[in-house]
Scaffold this active site. Structure first.
Site, PDB file in Angstrom:
ATOM      1  CG  HIS A   5      -2.104  -1.004   0.975  1.00  0.00           C
ATOM      2  ND1 HIS A   5      -3.343  -0.659   0.487  1.00  0.00           N
ATOM      3  CD2 HIS A   5      -2.130  -2.351   1.134  1.00  0.00           C
ATOM      4  CE1 HIS A   5      -4.087  -1.757   0.395  1.00  0.00           C
ATOM      5  NE2 HIS A   5      -3.370  -2.799   0.782  1.00  0.00           N
ATOM      6  CB  ALA A  43      -4.305 -16.486  -4.565  1.00  0.00           C
ATOM      7  CG  LEU A  98      -0.505 -15.048  -5.712  1.00  0.00           C
ATOM      8  CD1 LEU A  98      -0.312 -16.546  -5.938  1.00  0.00           C
ATOM      9  CD2 LEU A  98       0.649 -14.497  -4.879  1.00  0.00           C
ATOM     10  CB  SER A  99      -0.618  -9.588  -9.868  1.00  0.00           C
ATOM     11  OG  SER A  99      -0.471  -8.642  -8.886  1.00  0.00           O
ATOM     12  CB  SER A 125      -6.410  -8.709 -12.881  1.00  0.00           C
ATOM     13  OG  SER A 125      -5.882  -8.173 -11.705  1.00  0.00           O
ATOM     14  CG  ASP A 167      -0.512  -5.625  -8.498  1.00  0.00           C
ATOM     15  OD1 ASP A 167       0.388  -5.596  -7.641  1.00  0.00           O
ATOM     16  OD2 ASP A 167      -1.723  -5.648  -8.222  1.00  0.00           O
ATOM     17  CE1 TYR A 217      -5.027  -1.662  -3.083  1.00  0.00           C
ATOM     18  CE2 TYR A 217      -6.207   0.155  -4.131  1.00  0.00           C
ATOM     19  CZ  TYR A 217      -5.052  -0.581  -3.955  1.00  0.00           C
ATOM     20  OH  TYR A 217      -3.905  -0.228  -4.632  1.00  0.00           O
TER      21      TYR A 217
HETATM   22  C1  GLA Z   1      -2.978  -4.495  -4.886  1.00  0.00           C
HETATM   23  C2  GLA Z   1      -2.878  -3.345  -5.878  1.00  0.00           C
HETATM   24  C3  GLA Z   1      -1.467  -2.747  -5.890  1.00  0.00           C
HETATM   25  C4  GLA Z   1      -0.993  -2.424  -4.487  1.00  0.00           C
HETATM   26  C5  GLA Z   1      -1.227  -3.599  -3.546  1.00  0.00           C
HETATM   27  C6  GLA Z   1      -0.908  -3.262  -2.123  1.00  0.00           C
HETATM   28  O1  GLA Z   1      -2.186  -5.565  -5.321  1.00  0.00           O
HETATM   29  O2  GLA Z   1      -3.205  -3.793  -7.172  1.00  0.00           O
HETATM   30  O3  GLA Z   1      -1.445  -1.614  -6.719  1.00  0.00           O
HETATM   31  O4  GLA Z   1      -1.602  -1.264  -4.010  1.00  0.00           O
HETATM   32  O5  GLA Z   1      -2.558  -4.067  -3.603  1.00  0.00           O
HETATM   33  O6  GLA Z   1       0.448  -3.030  -1.967  1.00  0.00           O
END
Ligand code: GLA
Length: 379
Positions: free
Chosen positions: A31, A115, A117-118, A120, A167, A219
């Site tokens: 964050h 999960a 782990l990005s 998207s 991400d 968020y």
């Molecule tokens: C998600 C968001 C990122 C980042 C993280 C927290 O993964 O997509 O941009 O803010 O949360 O670090």
């Protein structure tokens, strides 16, 4: 991931192109990205592959191997669901002046979904690489360093998720064997060597499998709290406050929750800088206590953890991890534990045991090493 790669190898997609973008974990710096701060992610070996073939008509026919669905859309439609990530990339590339041709795209992925782990970002970045390639725009016409901002804009403005840039930057720019030190204000990067095997270490990922509840709203609320604090403190972003200036800044805020949010961001930025210094010095184990401190800050000050991830961190530490922390946006998702190679099984067993005792759904666990960012799949 096999089918798209296999078809290219077989030559049945001879005219096509195939690009691969990874998921990520974040070693430290949570964050902080939307506060113009620092992050230190690395790419997972898990990735999303997108293959593409040009079509005469300007429409996009997109198949997901995972869901078995095919979604067709053209420029007149606003797309929802998983295909929105592809439509968002078409949209943002056109906004950037790229003449995106119609295409048939096939997606395959082994990035765990939901999960943290990005998955998207991996889809966005691989789709962007394929569509740029089909449009004849190479790494000079659309440099890799410019793509994270575009992919982030696609996610923010088309999909509607107010994420930062970490991400997409990780999925695009990471290099094998390295963590990516990213300044989210200037977008300056440094590839920091992160050779776990040479140090006799492993990163164990524990997917808590905790249901993500209210994650989008929470968020956005954290982001808003940070923005409101910057207005009171008269700074462009929380990045502009360092740890020396923190006591004064906290004294100017009258709400305790806001104070804790600010304290997390400011101290987390410092922990990223300290971790980078340790890695540059080749002292990988020294990252452990910083990871654990990061977790405590996310739990107590930013309030984004849940019992499952706290349990995983606690159990990992009790069984000998050098450090452990939740990674990603929070409210579930995964924990990273930095462990000596020979302790890895014991740490994993300890976490499983703690989950069983607490009555939680058993976690998924796997070991990761830093993989490559977006690349063309070569036969
Ligand atoms: C998600 C968001 C990122 C980042 C993280 C927290 O993964 O997509 O941009 O803010 O949360 O670090």
């Amino acid at each position: 991931m096999k089918f798209a790669a296999q078809r290219l190898r077989d030559g049945t997609d001879g005219a096509g192109t195939l690009w691969v973008s990874p998921g990520r974990v974040n070693l430290i710096g949570e964050h902080t990205d939307y506060n113009d701060g620092f992050v230190l992610p690395f790419a997972l070996p898990h990735a999303t592959a997108v293959s593409g073939v040009r079509l005469e008509r300007r429409h996009w026919v997109v198949t997901s191997e995972q869901t078995g669905e095919t979604v067709t859309f053209d420029l007149s439609e606003k797309v929802g669901g998983w295909a929105a990530y592809v439509a968002a990339v078409v949209w943002v590339l056109r906004e950037a002046g790229v003449d995106v041709p119609g295409a048939r795209l096939e997606i395959a992925s082994d990035v765990p979904f939901g999960a943290g782990l990005s998955s998207s970002a991996a889809l966005e970045c691989a789709a962007m690489a394929v569509l740029a390639d089909l449009a004849g725009v190479d790494g000079t016409g659309l440099p890799m360093r410019d793509r994270p901002r575009l992919a982030q804009r696609a996610e923010n403005e088309y999909v509607g998720a107010p994420t930062g840039i970490m991400d997409q930057a990780a999925s695009t720019l990471c290099q094998e064997g390295h963590a990516l030190f990213l300044d989210c204000r200037s977008l300056a990067t440094e590839q920091v060597p992160f050779d776990l095997a040479a140090a006799g270490l492993k990163i164990l990922v524990v997917d808590s499998r905790a249901p993500h509840a209210h994650v989008d709203g929470e968020y956005a609320a954290r982001r808003r709290a940070c923005e409101e604090a910057t207005a009171v403190l008269g700074v462009a972003a929380l990045r502009d406050i360092d740890t020396d200036a923190l006591p004064d800044a906290l004294a100017k805020l009258d709400d305790d929750t806001t104070r804790r949010r600010v304290r997390h961001v400011v101290t987390e930025n410092q922990r990223v800088l300290d971790t980078v210094a340790m890695l540059r010095a080749g002292d990988l184990r020294a990252a452990g206590p910083l990871m654990t401190a990061s977790h405590a800050s996310m739990r107590d000050d930013y309030e984004i953890t849940v019992p499952q991830v706290d349990t995983a961190v606690q159990a990992a530490l009790e069984h000998g991890a050098h450090g452990a922390r939740m990674t990603g946006g929070g409210f579930g998702g995964c924990v990273l534990a930095l462990v000596d190679e020979e302790r890895c099984d014991a740490v994993e067993a300890g976490v499983r045991e703690a989950f069983a005792v607490a009555g939680f759904t058993p976690p998924d666990t796997f070991v990761v090493t830093p993989g490559p960012g977006t690349h063309r799949f070569s036969r």
